[in-house]
Design a protein around this motif. Structure first.
Motif, PDB file in Angstrom:
ATOM      1  N   ILE A  75      -4.187  15.402 -37.047  1.00 52.55           N
ATOM      2  CA  ILE A  75      -4.111  13.963 -37.270  1.00 52.55           C
ATOM      3  C   ILE A  75      -4.153  13.656 -38.768  1.00 52.55           C
ATOM      4  O   ILE A  75      -3.466  12.745 -39.252  1.00 52.55           O
ATOM      5  CB  ILE A  75      -5.262  13.244 -36.552  1.00 52.55           C
ATOM      6  N   SER A  76      -4.941  14.415 -39.515  1.00 56.81           N
ATOM      7  CA  SER A  76      -5.022  14.181 -40.961  1.00 56.81           C
ATOM      8  C   SER A  76      -3.669  14.393 -41.631  1.00 56.81           C
ATOM      9  O   SER A  76      -3.291  13.664 -42.546  1.00 56.81           O
ATOM     10  CB  SER A  76      -6.074  15.103 -41.584  1.00 56.81           C
ATOM     11  N   ILE A  77      -2.930  15.395 -41.169  1.00 57.09           N
ATOM     12  CA  ILE A  77      -1.603  15.638 -41.726  1.00 57.09           C
ATOM     13  C   ILE A  77      -0.654  14.499 -41.354  1.00 57.09           C
ATOM     14  O   ILE A  77       0.150  14.037 -42.174  1.00 57.09           O
ATOM     15  CB  ILE A  77      -1.047  16.981 -41.218  1.00 57.09           C
ATOM     16  N   LEU A  78      -0.734  14.029 -40.123  1.00 62.92           N
ATOM     17  CA  LEU A  78       0.122  12.920 -39.690  1.00 62.92           C
ATOM     18  C   LEU A  78      -0.187  11.647 -40.478  1.00 62.92           C
ATOM     19  O   LEU A  78       0.720  10.868 -40.801  1.00 62.92           O
ATOM     20  CB  LEU A  78      -0.074  12.673 -38.187  1.00 62.92           C
ATOM     21  N   ILE A  79      -1.471  11.426 -40.764  1.00 63.81           N
ATOM     22  CA  ILE A  79      -1.850  10.265 -41.565  1.00 63.81           C
ATOM     23  C   ILE A  79      -1.194  10.338 -42.944  1.00 63.81           C
ATOM     24  O   ILE A  79      -0.667   9.358 -43.470  1.00 63.81           O
ATOM     25  CB  ILE A  79      -3.376  10.173 -41.708  1.00 63.81           C
ATOM     26  N   TYR A 122     -17.359  12.328 -27.696  1.00 62.39           N
ATOM     27  CA  TYR A 122     -15.910  12.314 -27.459  1.00 62.39           C
ATOM     28  C   TYR A 122     -15.364  10.892 -27.424  1.00 62.39           C
ATOM     29  O   TYR A 122     -14.203  10.659 -27.781  1.00 62.39           O
ATOM     30  CB  TYR A 122     -15.580  13.068 -26.182  1.00 62.39           C
ATOM     31  N   ILE A 123     -16.178   9.942 -27.004  1.00 66.01           N
ATOM     32  CA  ILE A 123     -15.764   8.541 -27.083  1.00 66.01           C
ATOM     33  C   ILE A 123     -15.553   8.151 -28.543  1.00 66.01           C
ATOM     34  O   ILE A 123     -14.615   7.411 -28.881  1.00 66.01           O
ATOM     35  CB  ILE A 123     -16.815   7.624 -26.418  1.00 66.01           C
ATOM     36  N   SER A 124     -16.414   8.659 -29.424  1.00 69.08           N
ATOM     37  CA  SER A 124     -16.276   8.377 -30.849  1.00 69.08           C
ATOM     38  C   SER A 124     -14.976   8.952 -31.391  1.00 69.08           C
ATOM     39  O   SER A 124     -14.276   8.313 -32.181  1.00 69.08           O
ATOM     40  CB  SER A 124     -17.463   8.962 -31.617  1.00 69.08           C
ATOM     41  N   MET A 125     -14.643  10.156 -30.950  1.00 71.41           N
ATOM     42  CA  MET A 125     -13.392  10.774 -31.407  1.00 71.41           C
ATOM     43  C   MET A 125     -12.190   9.939 -30.971  1.00 71.41           C
ATOM     44  O   MET A 125     -11.292   9.655 -31.784  1.00 71.41           O
ATOM     45  CB  MET A 125     -13.277  12.187 -30.839  1.00 71.41           C
ATOM     46  N   PHE A 126     -12.167   9.546 -29.706  1.00 73.38           N
ATOM     47  CA  PHE A 126     -11.045   8.747 -29.198  1.00 73.38           C
ATOM     48  C   PHE A 126     -10.952   7.414 -29.930  1.00 73.38           C
ATOM     49  O   PHE A 126      -9.858   6.976 -30.318  1.00 73.38           O
ATOM     50  CB  PHE A 126     -11.222   8.523 -27.696  1.00 73.38           C
ATOM     51  N   THR A 127     -12.096   6.753 -30.129  1.00 74.97           N
ATOM     52  CA  THR A 127     -12.112   5.465 -30.827  1.00 74.97           C
ATOM     53  C   THR A 127     -11.599   5.595 -32.250  1.00 74.97           C
ATOM     54  O   THR A 127     -10.817   4.767 -32.734  1.00 74.97           O
ATOM     55  CB  THR A 127     -13.545   4.892 -30.851  1.00 74.97           C
ATOM     56  N   ALA A 128     -12.017   6.662 -32.940  1.00 77.59           N
ATOM     57  CA  ALA A 128     -11.585   6.871 -34.318  1.00 77.59           C
ATOM     58  C   ALA A 128     -10.077   7.086 -34.402  1.00 77.59           C
ATOM     59  O   ALA A 128      -9.410   6.542 -35.286  1.00 77.59           O
ATOM     60  CB  ALA A 128     -12.323   8.061 -34.914  1.00 77.59           C
ATOM     61  N   LEU A 129      -9.526   7.864 -33.468  1.00 74.25           N
ATOM     62  CA  LEU A 129      -8.089   8.121 -33.474  1.00 74.25           C
ATOM     63  C   LEU A 129      -7.301   6.842 -33.210  1.00 74.25           C
ATOM     64  O   LEU A 129      -6.250   6.618 -33.820  1.00 74.25           O
ATOM     65  CB  LEU A 129      -7.737   9.190 -32.440  1.00 74.25           C
ATOM     66  N   VAL A 130      -7.813   5.988 -32.325  1.00 73.82           N
ATOM     67  CA  VAL A 130      -7.152   4.702 -32.068  1.00 73.82           C
ATOM     68  C   VAL A 130      -7.151   3.845 -33.330  1.00 73.82           C
ATOM     69  O   VAL A 130      -6.140   3.229 -33.699  1.00 73.82           O
ATOM     70  CB  VAL A 130      -7.841   3.955 -30.912  1.00 73.82           C
ATOM     71  N   LEU A 131      -8.291   3.806 -34.018  1.00 74.57           N
ATOM     72  CA  LEU A 131      -8.382   3.022 -35.254  1.00 74.57           C
ATOM     73  C   LEU A 131      -7.409   3.534 -36.315  1.00 74.57           C
ATOM     74  O   LEU A 131      -6.811   2.754 -37.055  1.00 74.57           O
ATOM     75  CB  LEU A 131      -9.810   3.067 -35.790  1.00 74.57           C
ATOM     76  N   LEU A 132      -7.241   4.858 -36.371  1.00 70.18           N
ATOM     77  CA  LEU A 132      -6.347   5.437 -37.370  1.00 70.18           C
ATOM     78  C   LEU A 132      -4.883   5.131 -37.072  1.00 70.18           C
ATOM     79  O   LEU A 132      -4.061   5.001 -37.982  1.00 70.18           O
ATOM     80  CB  LEU A 132      -6.557   6.953 -37.434  1.00 70.18           C
ATOM     81  N   ASP A 171      -1.670   7.807 -46.934  1.00 67.61           N
ATOM     82  CA  ASP A 171      -3.069   7.608 -47.306  1.00 67.61           C
ATOM     83  C   ASP A 171      -3.659   8.967 -47.674  1.00 67.61           C
ATOM     84  O   ASP A 171      -4.251   9.648 -46.847  1.00 67.61           O
ATOM     85  CB  ASP A 171      -3.850   6.967 -46.152  1.00 67.61           C
ATOM     86  N   LEU A 172      -3.482   9.361 -48.919  1.00 66.13           N
ATOM     87  CA  LEU A 172      -3.892  10.693 -49.348  1.00 66.13           C
ATOM     88  C   LEU A 172      -5.411  10.866 -49.278  1.00 66.13           C
ATOM     89  O   LEU A 172      -5.905  11.919 -48.853  1.00 66.13           O
ATOM     90  CB  LEU A 172      -3.407  10.944 -50.779  1.00 66.13           C
ATOM     91  N   GLY A 173      -6.171   9.838 -49.660  1.00 60.31           N
ATOM     92  CA  GLY A 173      -7.624   9.960 -49.685  1.00 60.31           C
ATOM     93  C   GLY A 173      -8.217  10.245 -48.317  1.00 60.31           C
ATOM     94  O   GLY A 173      -8.996  11.189 -48.136  1.00 60.31           O
ATOM     95  N   THR A 174      -7.820   9.448 -47.321  1.00 58.52           N
ATOM     96  CA  THR A 174      -8.340   9.657 -45.968  1.00 58.52           C
ATOM     97  C   THR A 174      -7.873  10.987 -45.399  1.00 58.52           C
ATOM     98  O   THR A 174      -8.635  11.701 -44.745  1.00 58.52           O
ATOM     99  CB  THR A 174      -7.858   8.510 -45.052  1.00 58.52           C
ATOM    100  N   SER A 175      -6.628  11.340 -45.661  1.00 61.14           N
ATOM    101  CA  SER A 175      -6.105  12.601 -45.150  1.00 61.14           C
ATOM    102  C   SER A 175      -6.875  13.788 -45.698  1.00 61.14           C
ATOM    103  O   SER A 175      -7.240  14.707 -44.962  1.00 61.14           O
ATOM    104  CB  SER A 175      -4.627  12.721 -45.504  1.00 61.14           C
ATOM    105  N   GLU A 233     -11.383   2.606 -42.511  1.00 64.00           N
ATOM    106  CA  GLU A 233     -12.731   2.621 -43.064  1.00 64.00           C
ATOM    107  C   GLU A 233     -13.773   2.685 -41.946  1.00 64.00           C
ATOM    108  O   GLU A 233     -14.808   3.347 -42.079  1.00 64.00           O
ATOM    109  CB  GLU A 233     -12.949   1.371 -43.922  1.00 64.00           C
ATOM    110  N   PHE A 234     -13.509   1.996 -40.844  1.00 66.36           N
ATOM    111  CA  PHE A 234     -14.408   2.068 -39.690  1.00 66.36           C
ATOM    112  C   PHE A 234     -14.255   3.409 -38.975  1.00 66.36           C
ATOM    113  O   PHE A 234     -15.220   3.944 -38.429  1.00 66.36           O
ATOM    114  CB  PHE A 234     -14.107   0.909 -38.728  1.00 66.36           C
ATOM    115  N   ALA A 235     -13.036   3.939 -39.002  1.00 67.28           N
ATOM    116  CA  ALA A 235     -12.793   5.241 -38.364  1.00 67.28           C
ATOM    117  C   ALA A 235     -13.609   6.341 -39.035  1.00 67.28           C
ATOM    118  O   ALA A 235     -14.065   7.273 -38.376  1.00 67.28           O
ATOM    119  CB  ALA A 235     -11.309   5.577 -38.414  1.00 67.28           C
ATOM    120  N   LYS A 236     -13.814   6.241 -40.351  1.00 66.01           N
ATOM    121  CA  LYS A 236     -14.598   7.255 -41.060  1.00 66.01           C
ATOM    122  C   LYS A 236     -16.029   7.300 -40.525  1.00 66.01           C
ATOM    123  O   LYS A 236     -16.608   8.377 -40.344  1.00 66.01           O
ATOM    124  CB  LYS A 236     -14.607   6.949 -42.550  1.00 66.01           C
ATOM    125  N   ILE A 237     -16.603   6.131 -40.271  1.00 66.40           N
ATOM    126  CA  ILE A 237     -17.975   6.074 -39.753  1.00 66.40           C
ATOM    127  C   ILE A 237     -18.034   6.666 -38.342  1.00 66.40           C
ATOM    128  O   ILE A 237     -18.917   7.467 -38.019  1.00 66.40           O
ATOM    129  CB  ILE A 237     -18.490   4.622 -39.743  1.00 66.40           C
TER     130      ILE A 237
END
Length: 259
Positions: A241-245, A152-162, A251-255, A193-197
């Motif tokens: 979040i993907s829709i909001l992105i 869950y820390i990873s999820m929160f970190t990824a959302l912050v990066l996005l 950013d169609l690719g990441t979404s 790119e870091f959020a994907k990892i």
């Protein structure tokens, strides 16, 4: 009795001795093709542009081959039972990406654009940096299951990066996409790119823990049997979040990847 007791040990040692090198030898053979294909593509682009083999073909091939060789030796040493397909696939995609960047560089050079700096050599440097980090992870992360503690820390970190590119004064709009941030002294950077990892760590940990709960349907909605809300919730959050992105960062690719 003694023979039956020793038999499992004998078979285990045989698998341990033969299985790992066989996988790594397969990986090495695939790496040869993963390096050769971009080298031929590089030569093909040069021939298409100027009817001659590019002068940097040898250095490009040796550079890509050396980086792939270092990564292979690290996997052979620290992760002998790793999937033999992943490193060759990553090498092939990276090599073809370098060829595409070099092709774009040549087009801009022909147009004599002012203040133009070739991007391919810098991209190769980033590849070397990535291989270095890859080796560091292999050395210090002995057991990948440790990452499950930080699901869950990873999820929160990824959302912050996005979300960072949307922060006023920090995000930058480049070519119509709001996926960059400006860092003083370092230039622009794509935190996505870091959020994907990091998201890969989240999904792997979450699906591992919740695999049984997600497999059990609890209610029917619009003809579909769905898991419980509390089990499906985090996945729905990432979907939203993907829709909001897509809407706010263009950013169609990441979404699509997150979707």
């Amino acid at each position: 009795m003694s023979s039956s007791t020793n038999s499992p040990t004998h078979h285990t040692s045989t698998i341990g001795a033969i299985g790992a090198p066989s996988r790594r030898n397969t990986e090495l053979a695939l790496l040869v093709f993963a390096v050769a294909i971009p080298v031929f593509a590089y030569a093909n682009v040069g021939l298409a542009i100027s009817d001659q083999v590019p002068s940097g073909l040898l250095s490009y091939g040796l550079g890509l081959g050396l980086l792939a060789g270092v990564a292979h030796l690290a996997v052979r040493k620290f992760a002998p039972y790793a999937d033999p397909l992943l490193l060759p696939l990553a090498t092939l995609l990276n090599g073809l990406g370098l060829v595409v960047i070099w092709r774009l560089d040549q087009s801009k050079l022909l147009q004599s654009l002012p203040n133009f700096v070739t991007a391919a050599p810098r991209q190769l440097l980033y590849t070397a940096l990535g291989i270095g980090l890859f080796v560091v992870v292999l050395i210090f992360l002995k057991d990948h299951r440790v990452l499950q503690r930080y699901t869950y820390i990873s999820m929160f970190t990824a959302l912050v990066l996005l979300i960072l590119p949307l922060v006023p004064g920090l995000g930058a709009n480049i070519y119509g996409a709001k996926i960059w941030i400006n860092i003083p002294g370092l230039g622009s950077l794509q935190p996505g790119e870091f959020a994907k990892i990091v998201l890969a760590v989240f999904f792997a940990g979450y699906l591992m823990v919740k695999r049984d709960a997600l497999a059990l349907a609890s209610r029917r909605f619009m003809g579909l049997y769905l898991p419980r809300g509390r089990d499906l919730g985090p996945i729905l959050v990432v979907w939203a979040i993907s829709i909001l992105i897509l809407v706010f960062e263009t950013d169609l690719g990441t979404s699509l990847l997150f979707f």
